[in-house]
Design an enzyme around this catalytic site. Structure first.
Site, mmCIF file in Angstrom:
data_model
loop_
_atom_site.group_PDB
_atom_site.id
_atom_site.type_symbol
_atom_site.label_atom_id
_atom_site.label_comp_id
_atom_site.label_asym_id
_atom_site.label_seq_id
_atom_site.Cartn_x
_atom_site.Cartn_y
_atom_site.Cartn_z
ATOM 1 N N ASP A 1 -0.496 -11.587 26.321
ATOM 2 C CA ASP A 1 -1.018 -10.299 26.888
ATOM 3 C C ASP A 1 -2.603 -10.382 27.053
ATOM 4 O O ASP A 1 -3.171 -11.303 26.497
ATOM 5 C CB ASP A 1 -0.565 -9.069 26.051
ATOM 6 C CG ASP A 1 -1.019 -9.206 24.658
ATOM 7 O OD1 ASP A 1 -0.876 -10.413 23.986
ATOM 8 O OD2 ASP A 1 -1.152 -8.136 23.860
ATOM 9 N N GLU B 1 0.390 -8.746 21.683
ATOM 10 C CA GLU B 1 -0.222 -8.950 20.224
ATOM 11 C C GLU B 1 -1.332 -8.068 20.225
ATOM 12 O O GLU B 1 -1.663 -7.624 18.967
ATOM 13 C CB GLU B 1 -0.859 -10.354 20.260
ATOM 14 C CG GLU B 1 -1.311 -10.888 18.951
ATOM 15 C CD GLU B 1 -2.887 -10.332 18.451
ATOM 16 O OE1 GLU B 1 -2.997 -10.067 17.518
ATOM 17 O OE2 GLU B 1 -3.586 -10.217 19.627
#
Length: 397
Positions: free
Chosen positions: A81, A139
């Site tokens: 991400d 995350e």
């Protein structure tokens, strides 16, 4: 096998860089990484692996590489991400998604692991065990993706787990490790203080929430300076104080948000207890009402000492021109949800230097000008590949 693997990785360095640049141009925020997940899934299409998609609470992917012989099972994780940051670098592959940037290096993590996984797939008949490749979503935003993947049961049979993070704490070629507690845990808080608004000329007829909030900001800083052992690490940050109003009006209510970091669970409890005590004190002293949200996001990250020793010895034994130095790094203040895996599975999270060439004061992760020396991607692949080979005894003559 180790020599074959390292040679294969070196030959595919340009491909790693190409993947990283594509991902850098097309970043997606946590829990919204649909296209990134599809890109990763497409990479494995037609390969001799088992692939599970949408693992956990988002777009997580687990790819299982079954070796030629039965044996231990390990996990290798990379996050994918990006962050809500407007990029300010001058690279040709700058983000094409406004306000979204790979400012933490997750593009490099994914690039190295895709190519390493592909090489391991080609050599899987020589592996005496199983490797689970974990491409993890989200995350950056709690509750994160790691916790849900760890709780999904998909990794219950994994014996040990490994991961890396690129950090500009050394040039490409430097690999760092730390045993025991290595990254801080993190807690989010939000405090709404409800007072009584009024005219600026008549404070006695009101109850000023800004004054109460200002006292709170000062008081919580004493937790670290006066309640923690000087040898314990803790940080309390008030990152937002929303008290904007009109210059001659006493504010009715304010909201504060912040971030708490701690090195271990003992410190977390001290901070949490003192935090609650101070909030109650503000209510009592100023006659206001407080609404507190206090959420522990990620636990402290604990690297298993035995596994970390194996990693350090493996990396220190490597004779490779791209890995120039292997050294112990200090404990660090950031947090990472890889800690959730390590709560259930003994493992090691280690670090890859990525300071751009010729830069003395590099921008750190999460900065809009953060960039890496792309040589670090191959270093990451070789380092993790070396650890895998050592783990399975494949680096022996």
């Amino acid at each position: 096998m180790k020599n074959k693997l390292i040679e294969m990785l070196a030959e595919r360095k340009d491909e790693m860089i190409e993947i990283r640049r594509y991902l850098h141009e097309h970043p997606e925020l946590s829990f919204k990484e649909e296209k990134t997940a599809q890109y990763i899934a497409d990479f494995y299409q037609g390969k001799d692996v088992e692939m599970e998609r949408n693992v956990g609470n988002g777009y997580g992917i687990i790819v299982t590489i079954n070796g030629g012989k039965s044996g231990k099972k390990i996990g290798l994780r990379a996050d994918f991400d990006a962050l809500p940051i407007t990029e300010e670098t001058d690279v040709a592959f700058k983000s094409k998604n406004d306000g979204v940037m790979h400012a933490c290096g997750h593009d490099a993590h994914t690039a190295y692991l895709l190519i390493l996984a592909d090489c391991l797939i080609q050599l899987k008949d020589e592996i005496p065990g199983t490797i689970k490749i974990i491409h993890q979503h989200a995350e950056e935003v709690p509750p994160g993706g790691a916790k849900s993947i760890a709780e999904s049961g998909r990794l219950d049979d994994v014996d040990n787990i490994f991961g890396i993070h690129v950090l500009p704490l050394g040039e490409a070629g430097v690999v760092g490790y730390h045993s025991g507690y290595s990254f801080n845990g993190r807690t989010y808080f939000k405090l709404k203080i409800q007072g009584v608004g009024g005219h600026g000329s008549s404070p006695h007829l009101a109850n000023d929430s800004i004054v109460a909030g200002a006292h709170f900001v000062t008081a919580v800083q004493t937790i670290v300076s006066r309640r923690l052992n000087p040898f314990d690490a803790g940080v309390v940050t008030v990152g937002s104080f929303d008290g904007k109003g009109t210059f001659n009006v006493i504010k009715d209510s304010v909201e504060l948000e912040g971030d708490i970091r701690y090195a271990d669970e003992k410190i977390q409890k001290v901070i949490a207890d003192e935090f609650q005590r101070i909030v109650k004190g503000v209510e009592e002293e100023f006659g206001v009402k407080c609404e507190l949200t206090y959420t522990a996001d990620y636990p402290p990250l604990y690297n298993d000492p035995k596994v970390t020793e194996m990693v350090a010895q493996s990396l220190q034994s490597i004779d490779d021109k791209d890995i120039t130095e292997v050294k112990e790094f200090p404990k660090m203040a950031p947090s990472d949800d890889f800690a959730y895996y390590l709560e259930k599975i003994p493992g090691c999270y280690f670090y890859i230097g990525c300071t751009p060439k010729g830069v003395e004061n590099p921008y750190f992760n999460h900065h809009p000008k953060f960039d890496i020396d792309e040589d670090a991607i191959l270093v990451a692949a070789k380092s993790v590949g070396q650890v895998v080979c050592s783990y399975f005894g494949l680096d022996q003559n």
